[in-house]
Design a protein around this motif. Structure first.
Motif, PDB file in Angstrom:
ATOM      1  N   LEU A 136     158.524 -16.562  76.377  1.00 59.02           N
ATOM      2  CA  LEU A 136     160.227 -16.615  76.115  1.00 59.02           C
ATOM      3  C   LEU A 136     160.623 -15.304  76.547  1.00 59.02           C
ATOM      4  CD1 LEU A 136     160.228 -18.260  72.620  1.00 59.02           C
ATOM      5  CD2 LEU A 136     160.864 -19.391  74.729  1.00 59.02           C
ATOM      6  N   CYS A 137     161.513 -15.332  77.393  1.00 58.55           N
ATOM      7  CA  CYS A 137     161.898 -13.665  77.829  1.00 58.55           C
ATOM      8  C   CYS A 137     162.353 -13.021  76.805  1.00 58.55           C
ATOM      9  CB  CYS A 137     162.745 -14.028  79.043  1.00 58.55           C
ATOM     10  SG  CYS A 137     162.098 -14.701  80.619  1.00 58.55           S
ATOM     11  N   SER A 138     163.183 -13.486  75.779  1.00 57.17           N
ATOM     12  CA  SER A 138     163.995 -12.491  74.937  1.00 57.17           C
ATOM     13  C   SER A 138     164.486 -13.534  73.848  1.00 57.17           C
ATOM     14  CB  SER A 138     165.067 -11.619  75.486  1.00 57.17           C
ATOM     15  OG  SER A 138     166.151 -12.534  75.915  1.00 57.17           O
ATOM     16  N   ILE A 139     165.143 -13.036  72.896  1.00 59.44           N
ATOM     17  CA  ILE A 139     165.510 -13.701  71.911  1.00 59.44           C
ATOM     18  C   ILE A 139     166.773 -14.837  72.294  1.00 59.44           C
ATOM     19  CG2 ILE A 139     167.575 -12.017  71.269  1.00 59.44           C
ATOM     20  CD1 ILE A 139     164.886 -13.642  68.700  1.00 59.44           C
ATOM     21  N   ASN A 140     167.119 -14.443  73.407  1.00 55.62           N
ATOM     22  CA  ASN A 140     168.141 -15.135  74.295  1.00 55.62           C
ATOM     23  C   ASN A 140     167.668 -16.446  74.311  1.00 55.62           C
ATOM     24  OD1 ASN A 140     170.368 -13.298  73.861  1.00 55.62           O
ATOM     25  ND2 ASN A 140     169.962 -12.414  76.126  1.00 55.62           N
ATOM     26  N   ASP A 141     166.253 -16.727  74.651  1.00 57.55           N
ATOM     27  CA  ASP A 141     165.772 -17.925  75.174  1.00 57.55           C
ATOM     28  C   ASP A 141     165.305 -18.699  73.910  1.00 57.55           C
ATOM     29  OD1 ASP A 141     165.758 -17.438  77.769  1.00 57.55           O
ATOM     30  OD2 ASP A 141     163.912 -16.653  77.755  1.00 57.55           O
ATOM     31  N   VAL A 142     165.511 -18.297  72.536  1.00 57.32           N
ATOM     32  CA  VAL A 142     165.090 -18.973  71.331  1.00 57.32           C
ATOM     33  C   VAL A 142     166.312 -20.069  70.946  1.00 57.32           C
ATOM     34  CG1 VAL A 142     164.575 -18.818  68.798  1.00 57.32           C
ATOM     35  CG2 VAL A 142     164.036 -16.831  70.590  1.00 57.32           C
ATOM     36  N   THR A 143     165.953 -21.161  71.129  1.00 52.30           N
ATOM     37  CA  THR A 143     166.741 -22.489  70.946  1.00 52.30           C
ATOM     38  C   THR A 143     166.301 -23.183  69.706  1.00 52.30           C
ATOM     39  OG1 THR A 143     165.513 -23.753  72.414  1.00 52.30           O
ATOM     40  CG2 THR A 143     167.383 -22.627  73.483  1.00 52.30           C
ATOM     41  N   PRO A 144     167.003 -23.960  69.373  1.00 53.62           N
ATOM     42  CA  PRO A 144     166.739 -24.715  67.873  1.00 53.62           C
ATOM     43  C   PRO A 144     164.875 -25.133  68.257  1.00 53.62           C
ATOM     44  CG  PRO A 144     168.843 -25.204  68.376  1.00 53.62           C
ATOM     45  CD  PRO A 144     168.502 -24.430  69.499  1.00 53.62           C
ATOM     46  N   GLU A 145     164.616 -25.524  69.140  1.00 49.11           N
ATOM     47  CA  GLU A 145     163.019 -26.075  69.104  1.00 49.11           C
ATOM     48  C   GLU A 145     162.254 -24.949  68.911  1.00 49.11           C
ATOM     49  OE1 GLU A 145     161.570 -26.394  73.278  1.00 49.11           O
ATOM     50  OE2 GLU A 145     163.596 -26.253  73.775  1.00 49.11           O
ATOM     51  N   TYR A 146     162.649 -23.605  68.813  1.00 48.81           N
ATOM     52  CA  TYR A 146     161.685 -22.728  68.581  1.00 48.81           C
ATOM     53  C   TYR A 146     161.910 -21.974  67.202  1.00 48.81           C
ATOM     54  CZ  TYR A 146     160.639 -22.902  73.445  1.00 48.81           C
ATOM     55  OH  TYR A 146     160.491 -23.054  74.799  1.00 48.81           O
ATOM     56  N   VAL A 187     161.543  -4.672  65.131  1.00 58.42           N
ATOM     57  CA  VAL A 187     162.457  -4.538  65.918  1.00 58.42           C
ATOM     58  C   VAL A 187     162.090  -5.438  66.957  1.00 58.42           C
ATOM     59  CG1 VAL A 187     163.202  -2.546  67.597  1.00 58.42           C
ATOM     60  CG2 VAL A 187     162.564  -2.108  65.325  1.00 58.42           C
ATOM     61  N   THR A 188     163.212  -5.982  67.862  1.00 61.73           N
ATOM     62  CA  THR A 188     163.172  -6.545  68.818  1.00 61.73           C
ATOM     63  C   THR A 188     164.178  -6.276  69.811  1.00 61.73           C
ATOM     64  OG1 THR A 188     162.643  -8.762  70.031  1.00 61.73           O
ATOM     65  CG2 THR A 188     164.303  -8.669  68.197  1.00 61.73           C
ATOM     66  N   ASN A 189     163.849  -5.921  70.913  1.00 61.13           N
ATOM     67  CA  ASN A 189     164.876  -5.316  71.827  1.00 61.13           C
ATOM     68  C   ASN A 189     165.207  -6.437  72.799  1.00 61.13           C
ATOM     69  OD1 ASN A 189     164.663  -2.627  70.776  1.00 61.13           O
ATOM     70  ND2 ASN A 189     162.923  -2.484  71.898  1.00 61.13           N
ATOM     71  N   THR A 190     166.234  -6.473  73.190  1.00 60.44           N
ATOM     72  CA  THR A 190     166.787  -7.627  74.109  1.00 60.44           C
ATOM     73  C   THR A 190     167.527  -7.265  75.373  1.00 60.44           C
ATOM     74  OG1 THR A 190     166.906  -9.239  72.246  1.00 60.44           O
ATOM     75  CG2 THR A 190     168.194  -9.715  74.256  1.00 60.44           C
ATOM     76  N   GLY A 191     167.061  -7.433  76.441  1.00 58.04           N
ATOM     77  CA  GLY A 191     167.680  -6.980  77.575  1.00 58.04           C
ATOM     78  C   GLY A 191     167.691  -5.441  77.928  1.00 58.04           C
ATOM     79  N   THR A 192     167.902  -5.223  79.009  1.00 55.41           N
ATOM     80  CA  THR A 192     167.820  -3.735  79.668  1.00 55.41           C
ATOM     81  C   THR A 192     168.717  -2.723  78.772  1.00 55.41           C
ATOM     82  OG1 THR A 192     167.637  -4.301  81.846  1.00 55.41           O
ATOM     83  CG2 THR A 192     168.204  -2.238  81.686  1.00 55.41           C
ATOM     84  N   ASP A 193     169.770  -3.330  78.411  1.00 50.96           N
ATOM     85  CA  ASP A 193     170.822  -2.284  77.774  1.00 50.96           C
ATOM     86  C   ASP A 193     170.222  -2.106  76.245  1.00 50.96           C
ATOM     87  OD1 ASP A 193     172.269  -1.396  80.056  1.00 50.96           O
ATOM     88  OD2 ASP A 193     173.944  -2.550  79.249  1.00 50.96           O
ATOM     89  N   GLY A 194     169.472  -3.268  75.621  1.00 51.52           N
ATOM     90  CA  GLY A 194     168.920  -3.158  74.538  1.00 51.52           C
ATOM     91  C   GLY A 194     167.460  -2.550  74.348  1.00 51.52           C
TER      92      GLY A 194
END
Length: 114
Positions: A47-57, A85-92
């Motif tokens: 999973l690339c980031s928390i943005n990829d976490v859908t209900p199935e995960y 800590v989890t960072n998401t994306g370049t700016d994160g």
């Protein structure tokens, strides 16, 4: 994912100091620790980031946090305190494009760590 360093660690293609492993997640020591206890806990599936976490995960994420809690206890930081800590994306601040959670502890943590 073939070119993902964390997938390669999960597949044991790249050596690491593994702290925990099961069929869903793997945890290993960070090679540039920011605290006396600094582990990375990652899902084995890419999973690339928390943005990829859908209900199935949701079950996987719940399990991941159960592992984090267990590791905090095993590494002796559950009573004194720790940070996840989890960072998401370049700016994160995300550097590796694979969802991962930093478990930091073993000292008083200031706002700049993580």
């Amino acid at each position: 994912m073939k070119d993902c360093i964390f997938c390669q660690i999960a597949l044991k293609e790249i050596p690491s100091e593994i702290a925990y492993e099961d069929d869903q997640v793997i945890a290993f020591k960070d090679i540039q620790p920011l605290a006396p206890v600094h582990l990375l806990v990652i899902p084995k599936c890419h999973l690339c980031s928390i943005n990829d976490v859908t209900p199935e995960y949701e079950g996987l994420i719940g399990h991941t946090f159960s592992v984090i809690r267990r590791l905090a206890s095993e590494f002796g930081v559950s009573e004194s305190g720790y940070r996840v800590v989890t960072n998401t994306g370049t700016d994160g601040g995300q550097i590796v494009g694979h969802l991962h959670f930093h478990l930091l502890g073993g000292q008083a943590l200031n706002a700049k760590i993580g």
